[in-house]
Motif scaffolding. Structure first.
Motif, mmCIF file in Angstrom:
data_model
loop_
_atom_site.group_PDB
_atom_site.id
_atom_site.type_symbol
_atom_site.label_atom_id
_atom_site.label_comp_id
_atom_site.label_asym_id
_atom_site.label_seq_id
_atom_site.Cartn_x
_atom_site.Cartn_y
_atom_site.Cartn_z
ATOM 1 N N ASN A 186 140.240 16.963 62.282
ATOM 2 C CA ASN A 186 139.268 17.810 61.333
ATOM 3 C C ASN A 186 138.089 17.570 61.017
ATOM 4 O O ASN A 186 137.127 17.692 60.734
ATOM 5 N N MET A 187 137.436 15.955 61.412
ATOM 6 C CA MET A 187 136.262 15.443 61.573
ATOM 7 C C MET A 187 135.879 16.450 62.377
ATOM 8 O O MET A 187 134.455 16.750 62.745
ATOM 9 N N ILE A 194 144.815 12.892 63.163
ATOM 10 C CA ILE A 194 144.593 13.800 62.124
ATOM 11 C C ILE A 194 143.061 14.173 61.501
ATOM 12 O O ILE A 194 142.688 14.981 61.494
ATOM 13 N N GLY A 195 142.948 12.534 61.408
ATOM 14 C CA GLY A 195 141.191 12.172 60.813
ATOM 15 C C GLY A 195 140.522 12.868 62.095
ATOM 16 O O GLY A 195 139.900 13.516 61.963
ATOM 17 N N GLU A 242 147.759 20.604 64.786
ATOM 18 C CA GLU A 242 147.209 21.053 63.874
ATOM 19 C C GLU A 242 145.862 21.855 63.817
ATOM 20 O O GLU A 242 145.576 22.635 63.386
ATOM 21 N N TYR A 278 143.149 25.357 63.856
ATOM 22 C CA TYR A 278 142.474 25.584 62.410
ATOM 23 C C TYR A 278 141.309 25.832 62.902
ATOM 24 O O TYR A 278 140.626 26.922 63.181
ATOM 25 N N TYR A 299 136.777 19.261 63.571
ATOM 26 C CA TYR A 299 136.325 20.225 62.652
ATOM 27 C C TYR A 299 135.317 20.680 61.612
ATOM 28 O O TYR A 299 134.246 22.179 61.441
ATOM 29 N N GLY A 300 134.644 19.567 61.094
ATOM 30 C CA GLY A 300 134.056 19.512 59.918
ATOM 31 C C GLY A 300 132.529 19.738 61.062
ATOM 32 O O GLY A 300 131.805 20.750 60.430
ATOM 33 N N ALA A 301 132.661 18.479 61.634
ATOM 34 C CA ALA A 301 131.184 18.756 62.408
ATOM 35 C C ALA A 301 130.871 19.771 62.660
ATOM 36 O O ALA A 301 129.173 20.231 62.934
#
Lengths: 258, 351
Positions: B60-61, B56-57, B86, B90, B63-65
Motif C-alpha cells: 500500500n506504500m 500489506i503495509g 489485495e 487495487y 500504491y501511494g508512492a
C-alpha cells in the motif's frame, strides 16, 4: 442578489466542490468535511494538499474536495499516505478514516504510521458503527450499544471492549499531536476546527504525526432522530471517549493554538 | 566490465540504476538482502525507503508512492506475496505502475525458505480479486534478473500495470558475474494522472471504485484491452537446440537451467531434445508452444511445484502430443541427473 447593505457571512469554501453529498440527513460527515475545507482555504494549502480516502461512508470524499485524492483499500490509508508523503515531502497529505477502517482492519497501519512519526495528518471520524455496511458493531461500539451485529447490545464477554484510539496512539513516541474532539454542538465544532488547523500546521512544520479523533453521529444506523443522535454523542459517547489533548509533543507545541 | 553479484543485491542495484525512487520492504527469506541493500543505498541517494510493518503495509506504500508518480517497488517471497494480493488488485484497478520482486520459496503455508516455483498460479492468474493478470517475468540467471528488472519499470509505466519479477531463492542468493547497465537519470515528468497537488490544474483522483455497473464494465473493458495488447506484444521466451528437436523440455527460471544441463547430456546420448523456456510467464507463449507441439513427438515439463505452468503448456499443446511432467515440491532445486531419466522415459514412451 447581493446589495450594498448585505455582506457574505457564509459561503462554500473553495476547497469544497459544489455538489450535493450522499450523506444521510443528520450525519456529521458534512460538518467535518466543511471544517477541513475551511482550514485548507484559510491556510492557503488546497493546491498542495493530497487526500487519501478510506472505505466506508466517506469513501466518496474525493467527490466533495477540490484537491488531489487517492482511494485506499480498507484500513490502508495510512500506508498509502506514507507512500505519497515520502515521495512528496513538500505536499500536505491527510487521510480521512472512520472507526471500522482505522480501528479494526487498519489497526496495524495506523499504529505504525504513528510509531514512525510519519509526517501526515489523520482525521479519524468515530461514530461507533460501520455505517456504509448498515450499522454493524465497530471496534468503537460502546458496551451495551445495539447494532445490527450486536442486536441485544454489545456484550463485552462475547465481543470484548471498545478501542480508545487517541489514548492508544498518544503512547507512541512518534506521535506529535493526538487529540479528541466532537461536533455535537457549535462550541465543539469550533474547537474541532482549531484542532484540524493545528494538525495540518504540525505537518507543515515537519513536526510529526498528527491525528484528530472526531466523535460523530450516525442517526440512520443508530435509529434516532438527528437531534437525539447529537444528544447520544454528548451523553453516551463523551463519558466513554473523553475529549481532550492526549499528546502534544514538544516538537508540536509551537505550531498549535488553544 | 563484469562483476560478481549476489542475485538479490544485483536486482536492488539494477532497480536503482533504472531510476527507482521509492522502495518499501519487509524482511522475508530468501529476499532479505534486497531490502538490506536498499536500506543503505536509498537514503544515501535521497530516495524514499521504508521498512514497513507488513507486506500489506509495503504494497500500500507502493500504491501511494506510485500514485504520486514515483518509480516504486517492493520485494518479498511467496507468503509475503500472498499478503500483497489485495494491494496488487487495487493497483491494477487504479492503473498505476508498480514493480514487485518475488523470490519464490516452498509452500503452501509457511512451507520453507528454500527455492520454489509454486507461486506460478498466484502470480500469473491474477491472485487478487477481479479480472487481471500482472506481467510476470522469470529470469534464469542473475544477469537476466538484472536486465528484466530494468525492463520491468519500462513495462510497468508503458502499460500502467503491475510487473512482477518471478525468481526463486536460488537466483536470489547465488552469485554470478553481471554486466550492470549504466544508471538512468530520473526525469521529472507529468503524465497527466499522478497526484502532485492540484496547482494550476484540475484536481485528480487515483481510484479503483466504479459504483455504476456499466461504468465498471467499461473500465474493465479498458483493462482487458490492455491485457490483449500485452499478450500481443510482450511474449518473451528463449530456446536451446530446438531447431532439430524431436522432443522438447519446457521449463522456466531455475528449473530451466537444470533442464538445460540435462538436455546437453541427453544430446550426448543421441537424443534430439531441446529447451523452450518461457521468460514471460504472463503473457505465456501459447502460440509458440502450439508450434512446437506440431513438430515434436512429446514434451516434458519440469517445475519446482506440482505442475502449475503445466496447465498453460497443455492449453498450448491442445493434446497434439503427449505431455509428461517432472516436479519437486519440497522447496528444492532438482538435479540434472533427475531430469535426464525423465527425458529418456519420454523418448521410450512414444517409441
Amino acid at each position: 442578489m447581493l446589495t450594498d447593505d448585505m455582506q457574505v457571512v457564509y459561503e462554500c469554501p473553495d476547497a469544497l466542490t459544489d455538489v450535493i453529498t450522499h450523506y444521510c440527513p443528520g450525519c456529521t460527515h458534512g460538518v467535518i468535511h466543511r471544517l477541513i475545507a475551511e482550514v485548507l482555504d484559510e491556510m492557503g494549502i488546497r493546491e498542495k494538499t493530497i487526500g487519501v480516502a478510506p472505505v466506508g461512508c466517506s469513501v466518496f470524499i474525493y467527490n466533495y474536495f477540490d484537491c488531489d485524492f487517492a482511494q485506499a483499500a480498507h484500513g490502508r490509508a495510512p500506508a498509502m499516505a506514507t507512500g505519497l508523503k515520502r515521495v512528496h515531502p513538500d505536499r500536505v497529505v491527510f487521510t480521512y478514516q472512520g472507526d471500522g477502517d482505522l480501528a479494526a482492519i487498519g489497526t496495524a497501519e495506523i499504529i505504525h504510521a504513528a510509531a514512525r512519526g510519519e509526517n501526515i495528518s489523520v482525521f479519524f471520524v468515530n461514530n461507533a458503527v460501520y455505517g456504509m455496511t448498515g450499522g454493524q458493531m465497530a471496534p468503537t461500539t460502546l458496551p451495551g450499544m445495539k447494532t445490527t451485529s450486536s442486536p441485544t447490545g454489545r456484550d463485552v464477554e462475547l465481543a470484548g471492549f471498545p478501542l480508545r484510539v487517541s489514548e492508544l496512539l498518544a503512547q507512541m513516541t512518534g506521535a506529535a499531536y493526538v487529540v479528541r474532539r466532537s461536533v455535537h454542538d457549535p462550541g465543539n465544532i469550533n474547537k474541532t476546527k482549531k484542532a484540524i488547523r493545528n494538525a495540518l500546521n504540525v505537518q507543515l512544520n515537519q513536526a510529526g504525526f498528527s491525528l484528530v479523533e472526531i466523535l460523530s453521529s450516525c442517526p440512520t444506523n443508530w435509529g434516532t432522530s438527528a437531534l437525539d443522535a447529537l444528544k447520544f454523542v454528548k451523553e453516551q459517547m463523551l463519558p466513554f471517549y473523553p475529549l481532550g489533548d492526549y499528546k502534544v509533543a514538544d516538537s508540536a507545541k509551537s505550531f498549535i493554538v488553544g | 566490465m563484469k562483476e560478481l553479484w549476489e542475485g538479490n543485491q544485483a536486482i536492488a542495484e539494477a532497480a536503482l540504476r533504472a531510476g527507482l525512487e521509492a522502495y518499501f520492504g519487509y524482511p522475508i527469506t530468501p529476499q532479505t538482502e534486497l531490502l538490506e541493500y536498499l536500506s543503505r543505498k536509498m537514503p544515501e541517494l535521497g530516495r524514499a525507503f521504508v521498512q514497513a510493518e507488513s507486506e500489506i503495509g509495503t504494497i500500500n506504500m507502493v500504491y501511494g508512492a506510485a500514485s504520486g508518480g514515483a518509480r516504486a517497488m517492493t520485494s518479498s517471497s511467496s507468503p509475503g506475496i500472498s499478503l500483497m494480493q489485495e494491494g496488487i488488485s487495487y493497483i491494477v484497478g487504479s492503473e498505476v505502475p508498480a514493480v514487485i520482486v518475488d523470490m519464490m520459496r516452498g509452500g503452501p503455508g509457511l512451507g520453507n525458505i528454500a527455492p520454489g516455483q509454486a507461486d506460478y498460479f498466484q502470480l500469473t492468474k491474477g491472485g487478487g480479486h477481479g479480472d487481471y493478470h500482472p506481467i510476470v517475468l522469470a529470469p534464469w540467471s542473475v544477469q537476466e534478473a538484472v536486465d528484466l528488472t530494468i525492463g520491468a519499470f519500462d513495462l510497468a509505466e508503458k502499460y500502467r500495470h503491475v510487473v512482477i519479477l518471478a525468481a526463486d531463492g536460488n537466483i536470489g542468493q547465488m552469485m554470478e558475474p553481471v554486466e550492470m547497465p549504466a544508471p538512468r537519470k530520473i526525469e521529472k515528468r507529468d503524465r497527466g494522472w499522478e497526484l502532485t497537488g492540484a496547482i494550476n490544474r484540475e484536481h485528480r483522483l487515483i481510484s479503483s471504485i466504479y459504483l455504476q455497473p456499466e461504468v465498471l464494465h467499461k473500465h474493465n473493458e479498458k483493462i482487458q484491452a490492455k491485457q490483449r495488447a500485452i499478450e500481443q506484444n510482450q511474449v518473451r521466451y528463449h530456446e536451446f537446440l530446438m531447431d532439430d528437436a524431436e522432443y522438447a523440455v519446457i521449463a522456466f527460471g531455475t528449473s530451466a537451467r537444470v533442464a538445460h544441463t540435462a538436455i546437453t547430456w541427453a544430446r550426448a546420448k543421441g537424443i534430439r531434445v531441446g529447451l523452450h523456456r518461457p521468460i514471460s510467464l504472463y503473457p505465456f507463449p501459447y502460440a509458440r508452444v502450439a508450434e512446437i507441439s506440431k513438430r515434436v513427438r512429446a514434451i516434458l515439463v519440469v517445475e519446482m511445484n506440482a505442475g502449475q505452468m503445466l496447465e498453460d503448456v497443455r492449453l498450448g499443446v491442445a493434446e497434439r502430443v503427449p505431455v509428461s511432467f517432472y516436479g519437486v515440491m519440497g522447496g528444492r532445486v532438482p538435479f540434472p541427473d533427475e531430469v535426464l531419466p525423465e527425458i529418456e522415459k519420454l523418448v521410450n514412451s512414444v517409441h
